[in-house]
Design an enzyme around this catalytic site. Structure first.
Site, mmCIF file in Angstrom:
data_model
loop_
_atom_site.group_PDB
_atom_site.id
_atom_site.type_symbol
_atom_site.label_atom_id
_atom_site.label_comp_id
_atom_site.label_asym_id
_atom_site.label_seq_id
_atom_site.Cartn_x
_atom_site.Cartn_y
_atom_site.Cartn_z
ATOM 1 N N LYS A 1 6.586 7.247 -0.847
ATOM 2 C CA LYS A 1 7.116 6.094 -0.131
ATOM 3 C C LYS A 1 7.861 6.607 1.090
ATOM 4 O O LYS A 1 8.597 7.609 1.002
ATOM 5 C CB LYS A 1 8.065 5.304 -1.036
ATOM 6 C CG LYS A 1 7.385 4.688 -2.257
ATOM 7 C CD LYS A 1 6.450 3.548 -1.869
ATOM 8 C CE LYS A 1 5.926 2.832 -3.106
ATOM 9 N NZ LYS A 1 5.027 1.705 -2.772
ATOM 10 N N ASP B 1 3.204 5.427 1.964
ATOM 11 C CA ASP B 1 3.269 3.967 1.880
ATOM 12 C C ASP B 1 4.637 3.518 2.386
ATOM 13 O O ASP B 1 5.669 3.967 1.881
ATOM 14 C CB ASP B 1 3.074 3.538 0.419
ATOM 15 C CG ASP B 1 3.038 2.023 0.244
ATOM 16 O OD1 ASP B 1 3.090 1.293 1.255
ATOM 17 O OD2 ASP B 1 2.955 1.568 -0.917
ATOM 18 N N GLU C 1 -0.164 3.625 4.434
ATOM 19 C CA GLU C 1 -0.297 2.308 3.820
ATOM 20 C C GLU C 1 0.779 1.358 4.319
ATOM 21 O O GLU C 1 1.962 1.688 4.312
ATOM 22 C CB GLU C 1 -0.208 2.485 2.299
ATOM 23 C CG GLU C 1 -0.457 1.242 1.486
ATOM 24 C CD GLU C 1 -0.407 1.544 -0.018
ATOM 25 O OE1 GLU C 1 -0.560 2.718 -0.410
ATOM 26 O OE2 GLU C 1 -0.204 0.598 -0.785
ATOM 27 N N ASP D 1 -2.065 -3.319 2.182
ATOM 28 C CA ASP D 1 -1.776 -3.653 0.781
ATOM 29 C C ASP D 1 -1.232 -5.086 0.778
ATOM 30 O O ASP D 1 -1.996 -6.050 0.620
ATOM 31 C CB ASP D 1 -0.767 -2.639 0.217
ATOM 32 C CG ASP D 1 -0.348 -2.947 -1.208
ATOM 33 O OD1 ASP D 1 -0.872 -3.911 -1.798
ATOM 34 O OD2 ASP D 1 0.520 -2.228 -1.765
ATOM 35 N N LYS E 1 -5.473 -4.176 -5.374
ATOM 36 C CA LYS E 1 -4.464 -4.214 -6.434
ATOM 37 C C LYS E 1 -4.702 -5.487 -7.226
ATOM 38 O O LYS E 1 -4.347 -6.574 -6.780
ATOM 39 C CB LYS E 1 -3.094 -4.232 -5.747
ATOM 40 C CG LYS E 1 -1.947 -3.820 -6.586
ATOM 41 C CD LYS E 1 -0.685 -3.783 -5.752
ATOM 42 C CE LYS E 1 -0.363 -2.406 -5.224
ATOM 43 N NZ LYS E 1 0.900 -2.347 -4.477
HETATM 44 MG MG MG Z 1 1.619 -0.303 -1.316
#
Ligand code: MG
Length: 372
Positions: free
Chosen positions: A163, A189, A214, A239, A263
């Site tokens: 992240k 991300d 991302e 996403d 997802k």
């Molecule tokens: Mg994500």
């Protein structure tokens, strides 16, 4: 399967370690598990909505209420095929896709058990194993980041994602590149933490051969993504930035991104995830598709793994061993990595996993039961 009973479990599962993203820190995962019973079978679903609005506006409270309405609608009735259920849920898919995904997952489990087929087989997946990916939250130091990354490598993981957020991007990525084997698959991300004025900072990530970046910008800011993708060699991935199969195709065609995080929980379930794959591959055969995660329990993990076993997903998913997130899971046999860093796709009918009742009861906050 004729539905004789529905039980809802609101659970709170402690995490192995706090998980920090650009949105905050999580120390336990709440979820709703739902059990459908009938004709001697029991089928399970999982709703991954948050306890408060955050990653998406959807919450567990709204899902809990909606499941009660579904109980009144379906108790005593023969449950439909998951795709037929989804076809009638256009409004719910817009309003609360994670709640829809939880119910739909239980329908897949029921359908698979009734017909003696694994979920993977029902979805058309053929691979018996899937290479696992692991996600790391924001760490307090680069030394801690590298120590954790190397521990995951020793456990067998073959792809890392971290992240990032403004002020925590180029330096941790450079630190990882210095401590990981050359060329190790790495992606980042941002969960929408950047604005377009910070695009130059993201351009600097192009030097690190990342698999993708991302969701750097807000979910609604496609133009910022498109402008950055035009200047960047690294693929951008949406996403939170898309919700429907049509939006996934439109984003790929417009150059907003080159990768799509499929997802299932966020998209309204497995039927919608399959549709995203179908339309994305039809419009853009080169698109990079992969399966993301929502810190699912072993039940949701089993469903995501069956999806990730499809040939369309060339990159490793955000699906880790159970122990990555949970010291104790709600299934009897936790998912573990094999010597090649892969997870075995369940092959028994339906989800192919069994619930650990002791753990489920230990972590249940509230429970609600309906009978026909
Ligand atoms: Mg994500």
């Amino acid at each position: 399967m004729r539905l004789a009973a529905l039980t809802l479990f609101h659970i709170r599962l402690p995490l192995q370690q706090p998980f920090a993203t650009s949105r905050g820190v999580l120390s336990a995962r709440e979820a709703i598990l739902l059990r459908l019973q009938g004709e001697g079978l029991e089928a399970w679903g999982e709703c991954s909505a948050g306890s408060v609005p955050g990653y998406t506006p959807e919450t567990l409270v709204a899902a809990w209420d909606w499941y009660q309405a579904l109980a009144r609608r379906w108790l005593g009735q023969v449950l439909p095929h998951p795709a037929d259920f989804i076809a009638a849920q256009a409004e719910a898919l817009r309003r609360q896709p994670m709640a829809v995904a939880g119910w739909e997952m239980a329908l897949w489990d029921a359908w698979g058990q009734v017909h003696g087929q694994s979920l993977a087989a029902l979805l058309g997946a053929r691979r018996p194993k899937v290479t696992a990916g692991v996600v790391m939250g924001v760490k307090p130091s680069h030394a801690a980041l590298c120590a954790q990354a190397q521990a995951y490598l020793r456990q067998g993981y073959r792809r890392l994602k971290i992240k990032i957020k403004p002020g925590y991007d180029v330096q941790p990525v450079a630190a990882l590149r210095a401590c990981l084997p050359a060329g190790f698959p790495l992606q980042v991300d941002a969960n929408g933490a950047y604005t377009s004025v910070q695009a130059d900072e993201l351009l600097r990530l192009d030097a690190f051969s990342l698999q993708m970046i991302e969701q750097p910008f807000s979910s609604t800011d496609w133009e910022a993504h498109r402008a950055l993708q035009a200047r960047l060699d690294t693929p951008l991935c949406l996403d939170e930035g898309f919700q429907t199969p049509a939006q996934a195709a439109a984003a790929l065609q417009a150059g907003v991104c080159r990768a799509i995080n499929v997802k299932p929980a966020r998209l309204g379930g497995l039927t919608m995830a399959l549709e995203v794959v179908r339309v994305a591959k039809a419009c853009c055969p080169q698109a990079l598709l992969w399966v993301g995660g929502m810190l699912e329990t072993g039940l949701g993990r089993a469903a995501s793994l069956a999806l990730a076993a499809l040939d369309a997903f060339a990159l490793p998913p955000d699906i880790s061993a159970s122990a990555r997130y949970y010291p104790q899971d709600v299934i009897t046999v936790p998912f573990c990595l094999d010597a090649q860093g892969a997870l075995t796709v369940p092959s028994a009918p339906g989800l192919g996993v069994r619930v650990d009742w002791d753990n489920l009861q230990r972590f249940t906050l509230r429970k609600l039961e309906f009978r026909a």
